[in-house]
Design a protein around this motif. Structure first.
Motif, mmCIF file in Angstrom:
data_model
loop_
_atom_site.group_PDB
_atom_site.id
_atom_site.type_symbol
_atom_site.label_atom_id
_atom_site.label_comp_id
_atom_site.label_asym_id
_atom_site.label_seq_id
_atom_site.Cartn_x
_atom_site.Cartn_y
_atom_site.Cartn_z
ATOM 1 N N ILE A 4 -5.902 0.527 -0.599
ATOM 2 C CA ILE A 4 -6.032 1.980 -0.553
ATOM 3 C C ILE A 4 -4.731 2.597 -1.050
ATOM 4 O O ILE A 4 -3.658 2.339 -0.500
ATOM 5 C CB ILE A 4 -6.360 2.467 0.867
ATOM 6 C CG1 ILE A 4 -7.703 1.873 1.312
ATOM 7 C CG2 ILE A 4 -6.394 3.990 0.927
ATOM 8 C CD1 ILE A 4 -8.032 2.080 2.757
ATOM 9 N N LEU A 5 -4.839 3.403 -2.106
ATOM 10 C CA LEU A 5 -3.676 4.055 -2.706
ATOM 11 C C LEU A 5 -3.535 5.447 -2.117
ATOM 12 O O LEU A 5 -4.289 6.351 -2.447
ATOM 13 C CB LEU A 5 -3.845 4.142 -4.228
ATOM 14 C CG LEU A 5 -4.178 2.850 -4.969
ATOM 15 C CD1 LEU A 5 -4.415 3.133 -6.443
ATOM 16 C CD2 LEU A 5 -3.077 1.828 -4.786
ATOM 17 N N GLY A 6 -2.593 5.610 -1.192
ATOM 18 C CA GLY A 6 -2.382 6.905 -0.561
ATOM 19 C C GLY A 6 -2.703 6.872 0.913
ATOM 20 O O GLY A 6 -3.799 6.459 1.306
ATOM 21 N N THR A 48 -5.066 -3.130 2.937
ATOM 22 C CA THR A 48 -3.684 -2.787 2.620
ATOM 23 C C THR A 48 -3.649 -1.328 2.186
ATOM 24 O O THR A 48 -4.422 -0.916 1.321
ATOM 25 C CB THR A 48 -3.134 -3.665 1.473
ATOM 26 O OG1 THR A 48 -3.193 -5.036 1.858
ATOM 27 C CG2 THR A 48 -1.683 -3.299 1.163
ATOM 28 N N ILE A 49 -2.769 -0.538 2.791
ATOM 29 C CA ILE A 49 -2.662 0.878 2.459
ATOM 30 C C ILE A 49 -1.256 1.149 1.942
ATOM 31 O O ILE A 49 -0.258 0.725 2.542
ATOM 32 C CB ILE A 49 -3.033 1.762 3.672
ATOM 33 C CG1 ILE A 49 -3.071 3.235 3.287
ATOM 34 C CG2 ILE A 49 -2.128 1.522 4.854
ATOM 35 C CD1 ILE A 49 -3.759 4.124 4.319
ATOM 36 N N ILE A 57 -10.837 -1.172 -4.413
ATOM 37 C CA ILE A 57 -9.623 -0.366 -4.536
ATOM 38 C C ILE A 57 -10.010 1.103 -4.477
ATOM 39 O O ILE A 57 -10.864 1.562 -5.248
ATOM 40 C CB ILE A 57 -8.881 -0.676 -5.858
ATOM 41 C CG1 ILE A 57 -8.516 -2.167 -5.917
ATOM 42 C CG2 ILE A 57 -7.634 0.194 -6.000
ATOM 43 C CD1 ILE A 57 -8.006 -2.623 -7.270
ATOM 44 N N VAL A 58 -9.391 1.841 -3.564
ATOM 45 C CA VAL A 58 -9.714 3.252 -3.352
ATOM 46 C C VAL A 58 -8.524 4.104 -3.770
ATOM 47 O O VAL A 58 -7.417 3.935 -3.244
ATOM 48 C CB VAL A 58 -10.060 3.529 -1.872
ATOM 49 C CG1 VAL A 58 -10.312 5.025 -1.648
ATOM 50 C CG2 VAL A 58 -11.272 2.708 -1.444
ATOM 51 N N GLY A 59 -8.755 5.016 -4.715
ATOM 52 C CA GLY A 59 -7.729 5.974 -5.106
ATOM 53 C C GLY A 59 -7.798 7.189 -4.216
ATOM 54 O O GLY A 59 -8.804 7.899 -4.204
ATOM 55 N N ALA A 60 -6.733 7.432 -3.445
ATOM 56 C CA ALA A 60 -6.744 8.507 -2.446
ATOM 57 C C ALA A 60 -5.469 9.339 -2.533
ATOM 58 O O ALA A 60 -4.900 9.741 -1.527
ATOM 59 C CB ALA A 60 -6.890 7.908 -1.049
ATOM 60 N N VAL A 61 -5.039 9.604 -3.754
ATOM 61 C CA VAL A 61 -3.784 10.317 -3.979
ATOM 62 C C VAL A 61 -4.057 11.790 -4.235
ATOM 63 O O VAL A 61 -4.986 12.126 -4.969
ATOM 64 C CB VAL A 61 -3.024 9.709 -5.178
ATOM 65 C CG1 VAL A 61 -1.767 10.503 -5.485
ATOM 66 C CG2 VAL A 61 -2.674 8.258 -4.888
ATOM 67 N N LEU A 62 -3.256 12.665 -3.656
ATOM 68 C CA LEU A 62 -3.425 14.107 -3.858
ATOM 69 C C LEU A 62 -2.073 14.771 -4.023
ATOM 70 O O LEU A 62 -1.157 14.571 -3.225
ATOM 71 C CB LEU A 62 -4.145 14.743 -2.664
ATOM 72 C CG LEU A 62 -4.229 16.278 -2.695
ATOM 73 C CD1 LEU A 62 -5.182 16.728 -3.794
ATOM 74 C CD2 LEU A 62 -4.651 16.841 -1.354
#
Length: 376
Positions: free
Chosen positions: A173-175, A195-196, A235-240
């Motif tokens: 997880i990205l973010g 993993t974050i 894979i999760v894109g969670a960026v803001l």
């Protein structure tokens, strides 16, 4: 104030801006509510329920735009709506301007007052109108990712939580914001190895304290991302970055290092995506494949669970809608720093720096607008 709630016309968008309960609260303050016929059907609310709450039902979207001082929506207006928007009309909705030059230029041309849910910001930097949908999207990212890991859907064919004797899937997880935290909770609850990543050590310390043992935290940087994408299944894109385009943390060349059937879910797609190969998709056609990697980039993920999403959204937006309706947008934004930050485009001027930077458009300081430099 006269408030209009049109039916959402974006592909497979079943949410509506107000529940009947929200309508009733606004009517209590003597505001006039017009709701387009069947606007709430997708979320489970009938025209009769809106009538009982005090709204008048109008047959067409043109009728709603034509009569309302403030339009409340869920998603940004799309091309068929541009011509319906009037000068000085207040639009209160999710805009995500930085991901669409076409939308930005259309709202400049229409000289509307565009107050974006996603940039209303509290003193602690939290985003109260983005949080409920981020919570939904974060949880859905794992739900959808787990589904697309199935072999018939071109995934690796791995069960997220594994079974005794067989290891679980690895989720990256990205973010570590609201989306990432909710995604991590869901993935961990299903038994995945999670993993974050985040760039803030205080945030990583907090996440390390609250997460179960199958969630580990790592500092986010290009080197670490390149290493981790090689053996993670989802894979999760969670960026803001509020009001601005998301940075590309996963680049095209990284896809060739991933295992075939890896699934990417880019929740940041509304803001341009944090995966370079991301392009907006719909619930109707949610995925595409590049280099044997499955991309899920639906731009309105919470629209798939509208009964939950509509209620969560109304809970968050209603207090702000009441301020705008009771005082008018000028006075409400003068009185509330939170609402002021929601203003992105006002009467033909870009007043939010992130939007200006995204397209190299002229920026007008909000103070000039609020001081009356432009007629309202």
């Amino acid at each position: 104030m006269v408030i209009g709630v049109p039916k959402e016309i974006k592909n497979n968008e079943n949410r509506v801006a107000l529940t009947p309960a929200g309508v009733q609260e606004l009517v209590k303050f003597n505001h006039t509510l017009y709701v387009q016929s069947t606007a709430g059907i997708g979320s489970g609310f009938s025209d009769d329920e809106y009538r009982a709450a005090g709204a008048e039902i109008l047959p067409t979207i043109e009728d709603v735009y034509g009569i309302a001082d403030m339009i409340m929506k869920v998603k940004e207006p799309i091309a068929p709506e541009y011509g319906l928007i009037r000068e000085n009309q207040l639009l209160f909705t999710y805009f995500h301007f930085a991901s669409s030059r076409e939308l930005t230029e259309a709202m400049i041309e229409r000289r509307a007052v565009c107050l974006a849910y996603e940039t209303v910001e509290k003193a602690d930097r939290s985003l109260p109108l983005l949080i409920p949908m981020s919570e939904v999207a974060g949880r859905m990212a794992i739900q959808e990712g787990a589904k697309y890991l199935e072999k018939p859907l071109k995934g690796r064919g791995i069960l997220l939580g594994g079974v005794p004797g067989v290891p679980p899937a690895k989720v990256l997880i990205l973010g570590g914001g609201v989306v990432g935290t909710q995604a991590a909770k869901m993935a961990a609850g299903l038994g995945a190895q999670v993993t974050i990543l985040d760039v803030s050590l205080p945030r990583l310390r907090y996440l390390s304290d609250i997460m179960p043992a199958n969630v580990i935290t790592r500092m986010s940087n290009d080197y670490t991302i390149r290493e981790l994408v090689k053996d993670h299944d989802l894979i999760v894109g969670a960026v803001l970055i509020p009001g601005a385009k998301a940075p590309n943390l996963i680049t095209r060349d990284m896809l060739k290092t991933m295992r075939p059937g890896t699934v990417l879910v880019d929740v940041a797609v509304d803001q341009g995506g944090c995966i370079e190969t991301c392009k907006p998709t719909t619930h109707e056609n949610p995925t595409y494949i590049i280099d044997d990697v499955v991309h899920y980039c639906v731009a309105n993920m919470p629209g798939a669970v509208p009964y939950t999403s509509t209620q969560a959204l109304t809970n968050a937006t209603l207090p702000y809608a009441l301020q705008l309706a009771n005082k008018g947008w000028q006075q409400a934004c003068q009185d509330s720093a939170e609402l002021r930050l929601g203003l992105n485009v006002v009467q033909g001027e870009v007043v939010y720096q992130g939007v200006s930077d995204a397209f190299n458009l002229p920026y007008t300081p909000l103070e000039r607008v609020m001081s009356g430099a432009y007629s309202s």
